[in-house]
Write a protein that holds these residues in place. Structure first.
Motif, PDB file in Angstrom:
ATOM      1  N   ASN A  41       0.825  -1.208   0.000  1.00 32.76           N
ATOM      2  CA  ASN A  41       0.000   0.000   0.000  1.00 32.76           C
ATOM      3  C   ASN A  41       0.861   1.261   0.000  1.00 32.76           C
ATOM      4  O   ASN A  41       0.600   2.203  -0.760  1.00 32.76           O
ATOM      5  CB  ASN A  41      -0.922  -0.003   1.224  1.00 32.76           C
ATOM      6  CG  ASN A  41      -1.995  -1.077   1.137  1.00 32.76           C
ATOM      7  OD1 ASN A  41      -2.344  -1.533   0.048  1.00 32.76           O
ATOM      8  ND2 ASN A  41      -2.516  -1.487   2.280  1.00 32.76           N
ATOM      9  N   GLN A  42       1.890   1.277   0.883  1.00 31.07           N
ATOM     10  CA  GLN A  42       2.754   2.453   0.962  1.00 31.07           C
ATOM     11  C   GLN A  42       3.534   2.664  -0.332  1.00 31.07           C
ATOM     12  O   GLN A  42       3.687   3.799  -0.805  1.00 31.07           O
ATOM     13  CB  GLN A  42       3.735   2.297   2.137  1.00 31.07           C
ATOM     14  CG  GLN A  42       3.093   2.209   3.506  1.00 31.07           C
ATOM     15  CD  GLN A  42       2.335   3.479   3.872  1.00 31.07           C
ATOM     16  OE1 GLN A  42       2.590   4.551   3.321  1.00 31.07           O
ATOM     17  NE2 GLN A  42       1.388   3.355   4.776  1.00 31.07           N
TER      18      GLN A  42
ATOM     19  N   ILE B 205      10.730  -0.798  -6.492  1.00 28.97           N
ATOM     20  CA  ILE B 205      10.824  -0.491  -5.060  1.00 28.97           C
ATOM     21  C   ILE B 205      10.253  -1.639  -4.214  1.00 28.97           C
ATOM     22  O   ILE B 205      10.846  -2.051  -3.225  1.00 28.97           O
ATOM     23  CB  ILE B 205      10.083   0.825  -4.737  1.00 28.97           C
ATOM     24  CG1 ILE B 205      10.762   1.990  -5.471  1.00 28.97           C
ATOM     25  CG2 ILE B 205      10.071   1.077  -3.234  1.00 28.97           C
ATOM     26  CD1 ILE B 205      10.022   3.296  -5.349  1.00 28.97           C
ATOM     27  N   PHE B 206       9.106  -2.164  -4.641  1.00 25.15           N
ATOM     28  CA  PHE B 206       8.452  -3.224  -3.875  1.00 25.15           C
ATOM     29  C   PHE B 206       9.312  -4.492  -3.859  1.00 25.15           C
ATOM     30  O   PHE B 206       9.434  -5.171  -2.830  1.00 25.15           O
ATOM     31  CB  PHE B 206       7.077  -3.516  -4.464  1.00 25.15           C
ATOM     32  CG  PHE B 206       6.258  -4.480  -3.641  1.00 25.15           C
ATOM     33  CD1 PHE B 206       5.865  -4.147  -2.351  1.00 25.15           C
ATOM     34  CD2 PHE B 206       5.893  -5.712  -4.154  1.00 25.15           C
ATOM     35  CE1 PHE B 206       5.113  -5.030  -1.587  1.00 25.15           C
ATOM     36  CE2 PHE B 206       5.145  -6.597  -3.400  1.00 25.15           C
ATOM     37  CZ  PHE B 206       4.746  -6.256  -2.121  1.00 25.15           C
TER      38      PHE B 206
ATOM     39  N   ILE C  83      10.705  -6.454  -0.522  1.00 26.33           N
ATOM     40  CA  ILE C  83      10.466  -7.876  -0.299  1.00 26.33           C
ATOM     41  C   ILE C  83      11.791  -8.604  -0.072  1.00 26.33           C
ATOM     42  O   ILE C  83      11.907  -9.479   0.792  1.00 26.33           O
ATOM     43  CB  ILE C  83       9.702  -8.506  -1.483  1.00 26.33           C
ATOM     44  CG1 ILE C  83       8.268  -7.976  -1.545  1.00 26.33           C
ATOM     45  CG2 ILE C  83       9.705 -10.029  -1.389  1.00 26.33           C
ATOM     46  CD1 ILE C  83       7.418  -8.377  -0.368  1.00 26.33           C
ATOM     47  N   GLN C  84      12.794  -8.229  -0.847  1.00 30.56           N
ATOM     48  CA  GLN C  84      14.116  -8.839  -0.680  1.00 30.56           C
ATOM     49  C   GLN C  84      14.698  -8.502   0.692  1.00 30.56           C
ATOM     50  O   GLN C  84      15.342  -9.336   1.334  1.00 30.56           O
ATOM     51  CB  GLN C  84      15.063  -8.369  -1.776  1.00 30.56           C
ATOM     52  CG  GLN C  84      16.354  -9.176  -1.836  1.00 30.56           C
ATOM     53  CD  GLN C  84      17.107  -8.941  -3.134  1.00 30.56           C
ATOM     54  OE1 GLN C  84      17.095  -7.841  -3.671  1.00 30.56           O
ATOM     55  NE2 GLN C  84      17.758  -9.977  -3.636  1.00 30.56           N
TER      56      GLN C  84
ATOM     57  N   HIS D 271      17.503  -0.905   4.939  1.00 28.82           N
ATOM     58  CA  HIS D 271      17.348  -1.074   3.486  1.00 28.82           C
ATOM     59  C   HIS D 271      16.923   0.228   2.830  1.00 28.82           C
ATOM     60  O   HIS D 271      17.484   0.642   1.803  1.00 28.82           O
ATOM     61  CB  HIS D 271      16.319  -2.166   3.196  1.00 28.82           C
ATOM     62  CG  HIS D 271      15.894  -2.209   1.762  1.00 28.82           C
ATOM     63  ND1 HIS D 271      14.763  -1.560   1.312  1.00 28.82           N
ATOM     64  CD2 HIS D 271      16.457  -2.784   0.667  1.00 28.82           C
ATOM     65  CE1 HIS D 271      14.644  -1.751   0.012  1.00 28.82           C
ATOM     66  NE2 HIS D 271      15.649  -2.483  -0.406  1.00 28.82           N
ATOM     67  N   GLU D 272      15.910   0.891   3.399  1.00 29.97           N
ATOM     68  CA  GLU D 272      15.404   2.139   2.803  1.00 29.97           C
ATOM     69  C   GLU D 272      16.482   3.221   2.798  1.00 29.97           C
ATOM     70  O   GLU D 272      16.675   3.919   1.798  1.00 29.97           O
ATOM     71  CB  GLU D 272      14.186   2.624   3.592  1.00 29.97           C
ATOM     72  CG  GLU D 272      12.961   1.737   3.476  1.00 29.97           C
ATOM     73  CD  GLU D 272      12.413   1.677   2.072  1.00 29.97           C
ATOM     74  OE1 GLU D 272      12.115   2.740   1.495  1.00 29.97           O
ATOM     75  OE2 GLU D 272      12.293   0.559   1.544  1.00 29.97           O
TER      76      GLU D 272
END
Length: 328
Positions: free
Chosen positions: A155-156, A170-171, A175-176, A236-237
């Protein structure tokens, strides 16, 4: 004589053989009792503590095991004598131990029958079953939590992405990141993982040849499974955004640092500082050019850890500070 469980040479003396087998059973610690069809005891061996019998008194199921177990045994033995079928029941010794009573009718002579009861200690087996059930409940709980995290991330990411390709890129990275964290938690039998190992795992994709990397200082904290998941996402981000801005390639004078501090209260502070290119300085930040999606860093991660966040730009330096309880 031969069947699926027993082999005996034909010319063996049954009485001598039986005496030898009984001695072996007694020495092995096997718990056995033998009763006639009136349930009068003929032989008892190795009754476990706290069950016991007084040698001077004729034993009974009641004196050995107490009224509750004796009542159940009487019914079981009655059914075995009537049907000839093996009967089984489980009972506790009043503490943590669990035993299985196996009741069987045997022939002592052509005309004389008897009831033999073997008592098997199932305590460890039941304990393992209880642990397995607990682990399965934990796996189910964690799986549901993980699905909720993935749904929230989807959602984000969808809200911030400008295109489908951007969303997928990005998704997939997030997930990774989750996968890396789960690998660490699983390798440690769901006890969590060390922070420095988590940092190394989460930044490995972005620290290739010619990349200066991240200066990590402070204590190597052991994180809970929940901490591994969400701190991993934050690292990660931050690393992804730093790599996208070029601040990991050594061209920015201010190095990327991650400082770790444990407070006396047990809280943990992770402080990420990063030099920014002039194009992404405070002026650029006001127009939203630094991060495609800071909701995960500002809201999702701290809420999941019951923590607080400071996320700000000071001239040409970005500071992200995450404070949380180490037990979360």
């Amino acid at each position: 004589m031969m069947n699926q469980k027993i082999w005996q040479k034909a010319d063996q003396n049954n009485l001598n053989l039986s005496d030898i087998i009984i001695r072996a059973l007694v020495r092995s610690g096997t718990v056995i009792t033998l009763q006639d069809t009136d349930l009068e005891f003929l032989f008892i061996a190795n009754i476990p503590y706290p069950w016991k019998f007084e040698a001077l008194e004729p034993p009974s199921d009641t004196s050995l095991f107490g009224m509750e177990i004796a009542t159940r045994l009487a019914e079981l033995k009655k059914n075995t004598l009537l049907s000839g079928q093996i009967g089984r029941m489980e009972a506790s010794d009043g503490g943590e131990a669990t035993y299985q009573f196996v009741v069987e009718m045997v022939s002592m002579t052509d005309e004389r029958k008897a009831v033999i009861t073997t008592i098997i200690d199932l305590t460890e087996e039941r304990r393992r079953e209880a642990v397995l059930k607990s682990l399965l409940r934990e796996v189910s709980h964690r799986s549901k939590n993980m699905l909720a995290i993935v749904q929230s991330m989807a959602n984000q990411t969808a809200r911030a992405a400008g295109s489908l390709d951007q969303f997928i890129k990005i998704f997939r990275g997030r997930i990774q990141s989750l996968s890396f964290s789960q690998d660490l938690v699983t390798a440690e039998s769901w006890r969590g993982a060390d922070l420095f190992t988590l940092i190394e795992k989460q930044t490995s994709l972005y620290l290739g040849e010619g990349v200066r990397g991240i200066q990590v200082t402070g204590e190597n904290i052991h994180l809970t499974p929940n901490g591994v998941t969400h701190v991993g996402l934050a690292i990660h981000e931050l690393t992804l955004n730093a790599a996208a801005r070029g601040t990991l390639d050594g061209n920015i004078s201010y190095p990327v640092k991650l400082e770790v501090e444990r407070k006396r209260t047990g809280n943990i502070t992770l402080r990420w500082t990063e030099g920014l290119p002039l194009a992404n300085s405070a002026q650029g930040h006001e127009t939203g050019e630094i991060d495609l999606d800071s909701v995960l860093l500002k809201r999702v991660v701290p809420q999941s850890l019951d923590g607080k966040v400071v996320y700000e730009i000071k001239e040409v330096k970005l500071v992200y500070e995450l404070n949380f309880d180490s037990s979360r």
